[in-house]
Structures are given as C-alpha cells and as structure tokens.
Design a protein around this motif. Structure first.
Motif, mmCIF file in Angstrom:
data_model
loop_
_atom_site.group_PDB
_atom_site.id
_atom_site.type_symbol
_atom_site.label_atom_id
_atom_site.label_comp_id
_atom_site.label_asym_id
_atom_site.label_seq_id
_atom_site.Cartn_x
_atom_site.Cartn_y
_atom_site.Cartn_z
ATOM 1 N N SER A 198 -10.586 5.202 6.968
ATOM 2 C CA SER A 198 -9.112 4.774 6.635
ATOM 3 C C SER A 198 -8.874 3.899 5.181
ATOM 4 O O SER A 198 -9.818 3.413 4.749
ATOM 5 C CB SER A 198 -8.712 3.699 7.766
ATOM 6 O OG SER A 198 -9.384 2.549 7.699
ATOM 7 N N LEU A 199 -7.731 4.138 4.745
ATOM 8 C CA LEU A 199 -7.269 3.423 3.670
ATOM 9 C C LEU A 199 -5.906 2.979 3.466
ATOM 10 O O LEU A 199 -4.988 3.772 4.074
ATOM 11 C CB LEU A 199 -7.264 4.663 2.213
ATOM 12 C CG LEU A 199 -8.552 5.362 1.872
ATOM 13 C CD1 LEU A 199 -8.186 6.575 1.011
ATOM 14 C CD2 LEU A 199 -9.387 4.471 1.375
ATOM 15 N N PRO A 200 -5.835 1.705 3.399
ATOM 16 C CA PRO A 200 -6.705 0.647 3.177
ATOM 17 C C PRO A 200 -7.882 0.582 4.165
ATOM 18 O O PRO A 200 -7.531 0.986 5.336
ATOM 19 C CB PRO A 200 -6.178 -0.396 2.778
ATOM 20 C CG PRO A 200 -5.000 -0.434 3.786
ATOM 21 C CD PRO A 200 -4.501 1.172 3.555
ATOM 22 N N SER A 221 2.133 4.433 9.626
ATOM 23 C CA SER A 221 3.172 3.389 9.433
ATOM 24 C C SER A 221 2.827 2.319 8.608
ATOM 25 O O SER A 221 3.689 1.398 8.453
ATOM 26 C CB SER A 221 3.866 2.998 10.850
ATOM 27 O OG SER A 221 2.920 2.365 11.736
ATOM 28 N N PHE A 222 1.544 1.877 8.468
ATOM 29 C CA PHE A 222 1.080 0.734 7.774
ATOM 30 C C PHE A 222 1.724 0.071 6.867
ATOM 31 O O PHE A 222 2.230 -1.081 6.698
ATOM 32 C CB PHE A 222 -0.429 0.807 7.775
ATOM 33 C CG PHE A 222 -1.041 -0.728 7.177
ATOM 34 C CD1 PHE A 222 -1.365 -1.638 8.068
ATOM 35 C CD2 PHE A 222 -1.467 -0.965 5.814
ATOM 36 C CE1 PHE A 222 -1.744 -2.825 7.512
ATOM 37 C CE2 PHE A 222 -1.873 -1.953 5.428
ATOM 38 C CZ PHE A 222 -2.050 -2.971 6.266
ATOM 39 N N PRO A 223 1.928 0.939 5.521
ATOM 40 C CA PRO A 223 1.662 2.374 5.342
ATOM 41 C C PRO A 223 0.200 2.481 5.024
ATOM 42 O O PRO A 223 -0.437 1.857 4.012
ATOM 43 C CB PRO A 223 2.653 2.629 4.114
ATOM 44 C CG PRO A 223 2.578 1.443 3.491
ATOM 45 C CD PRO A 223 2.565 0.184 4.472
ATOM 46 N N GLY A 224 -0.281 3.669 5.216
ATOM 47 C CA GLY A 224 -1.615 3.853 5.092
ATOM 48 C C GLY A 224 -2.143 5.340 5.508
ATOM 49 O O GLY A 224 -1.312 6.186 5.755
ATOM 50 N N ARG A 234 -0.895 -1.997 16.395
ATOM 51 C CA ARG A 234 -0.010 -2.279 15.094
ATOM 52 C C ARG A 234 0.165 -1.218 14.307
ATOM 53 O O ARG A 234 1.087 -1.351 13.504
ATOM 54 C CB ARG A 234 -0.919 -3.451 14.407
ATOM 55 C CG ARG A 234 -1.025 -4.611 15.181
ATOM 56 C CD ARG A 234 -1.947 -5.652 14.102
ATOM 57 N NE ARG A 234 -3.510 -5.196 13.644
ATOM 58 C CZ ARG A 234 -3.464 -4.918 12.659
ATOM 59 N NH1 ARG A 234 -3.138 -5.504 11.423
ATOM 60 N NH2 ARG A 234 -4.773 -4.401 12.251
ATOM 61 N N VAL A 235 -0.404 -0.088 14.417
ATOM 62 C CA VAL A 235 -0.261 0.898 13.290
ATOM 63 C C VAL A 235 0.153 2.467 14.285
ATOM 64 O O VAL A 235 -0.464 2.668 15.499
ATOM 65 C CB VAL A 235 -1.591 1.434 12.851
ATOM 66 C CG1 VAL A 235 -1.173 2.766 11.832
ATOM 67 C CG2 VAL A 235 -1.864 0.108 11.638
ATOM 68 N N THR A 236 1.201 2.905 13.697
ATOM 69 C CA THR A 236 1.481 4.429 14.536
ATOM 70 C C THR A 236 1.290 5.565 13.534
ATOM 71 O O THR A 236 1.563 5.425 12.296
ATOM 72 C CB THR A 236 3.313 4.180 14.702
ATOM 73 O OG1 THR A 236 3.509 3.197 15.541
ATOM 74 C CG2 THR A 236 3.567 5.537 15.265
ATOM 75 N N THR A 237 0.561 6.247 13.991
ATOM 76 C CA THR A 237 0.444 7.510 13.266
ATOM 77 C C THR A 237 1.619 8.404 13.188
ATOM 78 O O THR A 237 2.481 8.739 14.213
ATOM 79 C CB THR A 237 -0.767 8.369 13.840
ATOM 80 O OG1 THR A 237 -0.397 8.979 15.241
ATOM 81 C CG2 THR A 237 -2.156 7.467 13.893
ATOM 82 N N LEU A 238 1.897 9.170 11.704
ATOM 83 C CA LEU A 238 3.235 9.747 11.824
ATOM 84 C C LEU A 238 2.999 11.161 11.589
ATOM 85 O O LEU A 238 3.768 12.124 12.278
ATOM 86 C CB LEU A 238 3.835 9.110 10.548
ATOM 87 C CG LEU A 238 3.966 7.536 10.525
ATOM 88 C CD1 LEU A 238 4.743 7.283 9.141
ATOM 89 C CD2 LEU A 238 5.045 7.248 11.625
ATOM 90 N N PHE A 295 0.943 -1.136 -0.137
ATOM 91 C CA PHE A 295 0.114 -0.130 0.116
ATOM 92 C C PHE A 295 1.044 1.287 0.019
ATOM 93 O O PHE A 295 0.231 2.279 0.192
ATOM 94 C CB PHE A 295 -0.955 0.176 1.147
ATOM 95 C CG PHE A 295 -1.910 -1.136 1.329
ATOM 96 C CD1 PHE A 295 -3.141 -0.969 0.135
ATOM 97 C CD2 PHE A 295 -1.869 -2.204 1.925
ATOM 98 C CE1 PHE A 295 -3.904 -1.902 0.199
ATOM 99 C CE2 PHE A 295 -2.775 -3.245 1.871
ATOM 100 C CZ PHE A 295 -3.904 -3.051 0.968
ATOM 101 N N ALA A 296 2.109 1.134 -0.219
ATOM 102 C CA ALA A 296 3.018 2.309 -0.177
ATOM 103 C C ALA A 296 2.857 3.409 -1.282
ATOM 104 O O ALA A 296 2.830 4.640 -0.801
ATOM 105 C CB ALA A 296 4.589 1.817 -0.443
ATOM 106 N N PRO A 297 2.236 3.128 -2.372
ATOM 107 C CA PRO A 297 1.804 3.946 -3.383
ATOM 108 C C PRO A 297 0.697 4.939 -2.666
ATOM 109 O O PRO A 297 0.649 6.205 -3.380
ATOM 110 C CB PRO A 297 1.240 3.290 -4.585
ATOM 111 C CG PRO A 297 2.052 1.767 -4.547
ATOM 112 C CD PRO A 297 2.084 1.549 -3.023
ATOM 113 N N LEU A 298 -0.007 4.839 -1.799
ATOM 114 C CA LEU A 298 -0.898 5.536 -1.196
ATOM 115 C C LEU A 298 -0.286 7.226 -0.700
ATOM 116 O O LEU A 298 -0.699 7.918 -0.792
ATOM 117 C CB LEU A 298 -1.614 4.908 0.090
ATOM 118 C CG LEU A 298 -2.905 4.469 -0.253
ATOM 119 C CD1 LEU A 298 -3.480 3.454 0.923
ATOM 120 C CD2 LEU A 298 -4.023 5.184 -0.666
ATOM 121 N N ILE A 299 1.074 6.798 -0.175
ATOM 122 C CA ILE A 299 1.803 7.942 0.469
ATOM 123 C C ILE A 299 1.941 9.077 -0.570
ATOM 124 O O ILE A 299 1.779 10.107 -0.413
ATOM 125 C CB ILE A 299 3.174 7.317 1.191
ATOM 126 C CG1 ILE A 299 2.599 6.358 2.216
ATOM 127 C CG2 ILE A 299 3.744 8.789 1.772
ATOM 128 C CD1 ILE A 299 1.609 6.625 3.084
#
Length: 203
Positions: free
Chosen positions: A81-83, A66-69, A41-45, A7-11
C-alpha cells in the motif's frame, strides 16, 4: 491521524502512470469497482487492472482508496500500500509515496521483480526487487494449503523466478521500455533510460 489528505498527489500520479503504460505498452486497462477491504477506516473506490497482452507476463493492479491512497498488486504475489502507513508517527510524505510508486513501476517495467515459491513440506515464498539504485527482498513461510492456492492462481512467475524484459507497443513511435515477467510486443530501437517513469510523477 491528522491530514491524510496530504497524500492526495498519489491519485493524479497513479492516473499519469496508467495513461503512460497504456500509451507505451501492449496492455489492456480495465476499470471497475474495487473489492471491499476489511479496514474500518479506508474504503476502496476503484480497481484498475493493467494486463499485458500475453498471459505469462506480469500484470499490475492499482486500487484507489478513500484515504487517499493506493493498494498495488504486482506480478503474481506482491501486495503493498501507498502510503505504507500514513500515520503521524511514521512521518511519511506524499513526495516519498509518489517516489515509491515510481520506483516499483520502474522496476516492474524493467523486469527487476523476481518471485519464487519453493519447498513442499515447508513452502516459502521468496521475492526480490532490484531497482536501479535500490533493492528489497524477503521471504515468508506459508502453509501447504496456502501454497496450493498460490500455485493455482492464474498469474504465476516464470519457472526461474525472474521476469524477462517486456517491450513497447509496436504501434507507438517512442523509446522502448520493459514491463513485468515477459515480452510485451516488438521493441523499438531505443531503450527507455532509468528514471523515465519516475520523471512523470514529480510533485
């Protein structure tokens, strides 16, 4: 869960969106640390707040994770949320998530989000998205205490629930667009066509 990095292309898609809205609309973009999430499991950046020039216009906030998402907050009360999940069983793809980002943004900029809080004894939050070729709506019952908190929030939907078209930054020499729950500057002569924002995010 395997390969969340797909899911890195979301960034970069979100960064493209932010730059495009800042270029074409009368908005202020503010970046800062994101509030922590309860997820283990997920950290907000980073939190990016896209705020229209007038207080009665719908904002958009994007939190990078950090998912990334992404976590998105649109209008007064829309959060998603996405995804949407990202697990192997859901079989979501980066392309689908990027397309959803484009769909929601296109609808928001076109004034196609409506929100309403009705009822006193049994308050109900209603919302509707009416995109160019898709639509979603829903309701949820809230407590009287939660309804009171929602009504006290700084950002509120218009009295009739429907966002009116917003417009381009008048200093930008490009075709006009629409965003959120109110007008954003003076329009140019040409209106942006459906899918123009979506075309930014092709991966």
């Amino acid at each position: 869960m395997t390969n969340p990095g797909r899911f890195a292309p979301l960034i970069p898609a979100a960064e493209t969106l932010i730059a495009d809205l800042q270029r074409r609309f009368a908005v202020t973009v503010t970046r800062g640390p994101a509030p922590p999430t309860r997820s283990t499991r997920v950290t907000t950046l980073e939190l990016v707040e896209i705020t229209p020039a007038k207080p009665d216009q719908a904002p958009l906030s994007i939190t990078f994770t950090s998912f990334p998402g992404l976590y998105l907050h649109a209008g007064a009360w829309q959060n998603f949320s996405l995804p949407a999940c990202g697990c192997d069983g859901c079989d979501e793809t980066a392309e689908q998530a990027v397309e959803e980002l484009a769909d929601y943004t296109e609808a928001l900029t076109a004034g196609q989000l409506s929100e309403r809080l009705t009822g006193q004894f049994r308050p109900v939050v209603e919302h509707g998205w009416n995109g160019e070729d898709w639509a979603r709506s829903g309701t949820r019952t809230v407590s009287a205490g939660e309804a009171k908190k929602l009504r006290r929030q700084l950002v509120q939907p218009p009295a009739d629930g429907s966002g009116s078209p917003g417009h381009h930054d008048p200093d930008i020499n490009a075709s006009s667009g629409r965003i959120g729950a109110g007008r954003m500057g003076k329009p140019n002569t040409r209106r942006v066509h459906a899918g123009s924002i979506r075309s930014l995010f092709m991966v």
